[in-house]
Scaffold this motif. Structure first.
Motif, PDB file in Angstrom:
ATOM      1  N   PRO A 165       0.816  -1.225   0.000  1.00 47.24           N
ATOM      2  CA  PRO A 165       0.000   0.000   0.000  1.00 47.24           C
ATOM      3  C   PRO A 165       0.848   1.274   0.000  1.00 47.24           C
ATOM      4  O   PRO A 165       0.379   2.341  -0.381  1.00 47.24           O
ATOM      5  CB  PRO A 165      -0.844  -0.120   1.273  1.00 47.24           C
ATOM      6  CG  PRO A 165      -0.179  -1.146   2.115  1.00 47.24           C
ATOM      7  CD  PRO A 165       0.616  -2.034   1.212  1.00 47.24           C
ATOM      8  N   HIS A 170      -3.512   5.305  -1.326  1.00 52.38           N
ATOM      9  CA  HIS A 170      -4.856   5.799  -1.638  1.00 52.38           C
ATOM     10  C   HIS A 170      -4.815   7.306  -1.907  1.00 52.38           C
ATOM     11  O   HIS A 170      -4.221   8.066  -1.147  1.00 52.38           O
ATOM     12  CB  HIS A 170      -5.796   5.503  -0.460  1.00 52.38           C
ATOM     13  CG  HIS A 170      -7.238   5.760  -0.768  1.00 52.38           C
ATOM     14  ND1 HIS A 170      -7.882   6.921  -0.414  1.00 52.38           N
ATOM     15  CD2 HIS A 170      -8.160   5.013  -1.422  1.00 52.38           C
ATOM     16  CE1 HIS A 170      -9.134   6.874  -0.825  1.00 52.38           C
ATOM     17  NE2 HIS A 170      -9.332   5.730  -1.443  1.00 52.38           N
ATOM     18  N   SER A 294      -6.346   0.266  -4.937  1.00 51.06           N
ATOM     19  CA  SER A 294      -5.519   0.749  -3.833  1.00 51.06           C
ATOM     20  C   SER A 294      -5.238   2.249  -3.984  1.00 51.06           C
ATOM     21  O   SER A 294      -5.205   2.990  -2.999  1.00 51.06           O
ATOM     22  CB  SER A 294      -4.208  -0.036  -3.778  1.00 51.06           C
ATOM     23  OG  SER A 294      -3.445   0.342  -2.655  1.00 51.06           O
ATOM     24  N   GLY A 296      -7.276   4.258  -5.393  1.00 44.87           N
ATOM     25  CA  GLY A 296      -8.558   4.960  -5.310  1.00 44.87           C
ATOM     26  C   GLY A 296      -9.240   5.126  -6.656  1.00 44.87           C
ATOM     27  O   GLY A 296     -10.213   5.872  -6.778  1.00 44.87           O
ATOM     28  N   GLN A 341     -16.535   7.017  -5.560  1.00 44.06           N
ATOM     29  CA  GLN A 341     -15.428   6.975  -4.600  1.00 44.06           C
ATOM     30  C   GLN A 341     -15.071   5.522  -4.282  1.00 44.06           C
ATOM     31  O   GLN A 341     -15.957   4.681  -4.164  1.00 44.06           O
ATOM     32  CB  GLN A 341     -15.829   7.677  -3.292  1.00 44.06           C
ATOM     33  CG  GLN A 341     -16.142   9.159  -3.452  1.00 44.06           C
ATOM     34  CD  GLN A 341     -14.954   9.950  -3.971  1.00 44.06           C
ATOM     35  OE1 GLN A 341     -13.859   9.852  -3.439  1.00 44.06           O
ATOM     36  NE2 GLN A 341     -15.169  10.718  -5.043  1.00 44.06           N
ATOM     37  N   GLU A 344     -10.605   3.188   1.043  1.00 42.22           N
ATOM     38  CA  GLU A 344      -9.204   2.787   1.207  1.00 42.22           C
ATOM     39  C   GLU A 344      -9.107   1.265   1.360  1.00 42.22           C
ATOM     40  O   GLU A 344      -9.893   0.658   2.081  1.00 42.22           O
ATOM     41  CB  GLU A 344      -8.614   3.491   2.436  1.00 42.22           C
ATOM     42  CG  GLU A 344      -7.112   3.396   2.482  1.00 42.22           C
ATOM     43  CD  GLU A 344      -6.473   4.427   3.419  1.00 42.22           C
ATOM     44  OE1 GLU A 344      -5.319   4.205   3.787  1.00 42.22           O
ATOM     45  OE2 GLU A 344      -7.128   5.430   3.755  1.00 42.22           O
TER      46      GLU A 344
END
Length: 369
Positions: A165, A170, A294, A296, A341, A344
């Motif tokens: 990540p 994000h 990841s 977004g 949207q 996360e």
């Protein structure tokens, strides 16, 4: 522990990346990491990160590869690893024959990872003949259980592939300099709603579906533009030309851009408004879909294989029944009309993948002690 991973080559791809990730985790945890392959451009990185690389020609599906059995056996006997981890069919067969010449009590433990939906035959069955068989998704677990009855269900261990990540944070935005350079190279992309199809140029990736989509939508949404991120192997040059001719015939040249092979895939996924996953065959995992989410970026893809597992957990509104073109068009229209949207991502992490793999190694070694 000393762990020896075996794979054909170390150039690029998911298997190679996974091998480096586990090698790095082993070194970080204080273990010895060895990798055996025919070599490639990732060897330097592997060695810089603390692993040892041994070059053997274990990459060719050819009778000549049988000459590698003795050198491989000698290497195993010299290095005395606790675990052999095979990640591909030719290395798995060569390891199988190499181990036959070593007394049973001196053999290392054998683990395999099934990375693909291999053809169902004796040649592929070797990947399910290990003490523990790692499957990279639930779809692969099901595939092994359905097609390889020789493999006891309790020996199959599902360990999802993972991503870092930190590498795909994000809300990530490409740098201003990257944007300037990109719009200079591809001015047609500026101020557009970008739908991105990532992946190599092959008939499997769903380019025809993308072309049909653009044909249906471009007049209704003049701001819509498609970007194909991925290179064409020289053997696929004819297919690329065929596609570009189709695009020209349909008057879509101004609406679809091929940007070729890129090392900055993160930037392209972040720049895009929607990423598509339209492969003609189920994918075992779907790393690129996970990377996009990841960051977004919404992902819309067919409901099958590993991509469906990722979407159902992280972005269910992106799931489309396989080949349902009407639903696919509707989903893209929805995303253009109302930007979506993406929450996360907190699962499918690289750390989980590495921790679970190392825990499996330790469990196998401790069981024999």
């Amino acid at each position: 522990m000393k762990v020896m991973q075996l794979l054909p080559e170390l150039n690029s791809g998911g298997v190679e990346r996974g091998t480096l990730e586990i090698a790095r985790a082993l070194v970080a945890d204080g273990h010895e990491s060895l990798v055996v392959s025919h070599g490639g451009r990732l060897v330097n990185q592997l060695e810089t990160e603390g692993s040892k690389h041994c070059t053997l020609a274990i990459h060719k599906k050819a009778l000549s590869s049988l000459w590698q059995i003795r050198p491989l056996r000698q290497l195993i006997e010299a290095e005395q690893p606790d675990i052999l981890h095979v990640r591909s069919r030719v290395p798995a067969w060569l390891t199988h024959f190499a181990l036959k010449g070593i007394p049973a009590h001196k053999r290392p433990h054998l683990i395999s990872t099934v990375h693909g939906f291999y053809s169902i035959n004796r040649y592929s069955q070797i990947m399910t003949q290990a003490e523990k068989v790692i499957a990279v998704s639930d779809s692969v677990v099901q595939y092994i259980q359905d097609n390889y009855k020789n493999c006891p269900p309790q020996d199959i261990v599902r360990i999802f592939r993972g991503i870092d990540p930190v590498a795909f944070p994000h809300g990530y935005q490409p740098s201003a300099q990257w944007m300037i350079n990109t719009y200079k190279d591809f001015p047609q992309l500026e101020n557009k709603f970008l739908i991105c199809l990532p992946g190599r140029i092959t008939r499997l990736k769903g380019h025809e579906t993308l072309i049909d989509l653009m044909q249906q939508l471009h007049s209704q949404y003049p701001q819509l533009h498609a970007v194909v991120v991925g290179g064409a192997d020289p053997k696929k040059a004819a297919y690329l030309e065929e596609m570009q001719n189709t695009i020209a015939t349909k008057g879509l040249t101004e609406h679809i851009t091929f940007v070729g092979h890129r090392s900055d895939i993160r930037e392209w996924l972040a720049l895009s408004n929607v990423v598509l996953s339209l492969s003609n065959q189920a994918e075992t995992f779907g790393r690129t879909a996970l990377e996009a989410l990841s960051l977004g970026t919404p992902v819309i893809g067919w409901k099958r294989g590993g991509v469906a597992e990722i979407l159902s957990r992280l972005y269910p509104q992106g799931l489309i029944n396989v080949d349902d073109q009407v639903a696919l068009i509707h989903a893209i229209q929805q995303h253009i009309d109302t930007p979506q949207q993406v929450a996360e991502v907190t699962s499918f992490s690289l750390k989980e993948m590495c921790d679970q793999t190392l825990a499996l190694y330790k469990q196998v070694v401790q069981a024999s002690n």
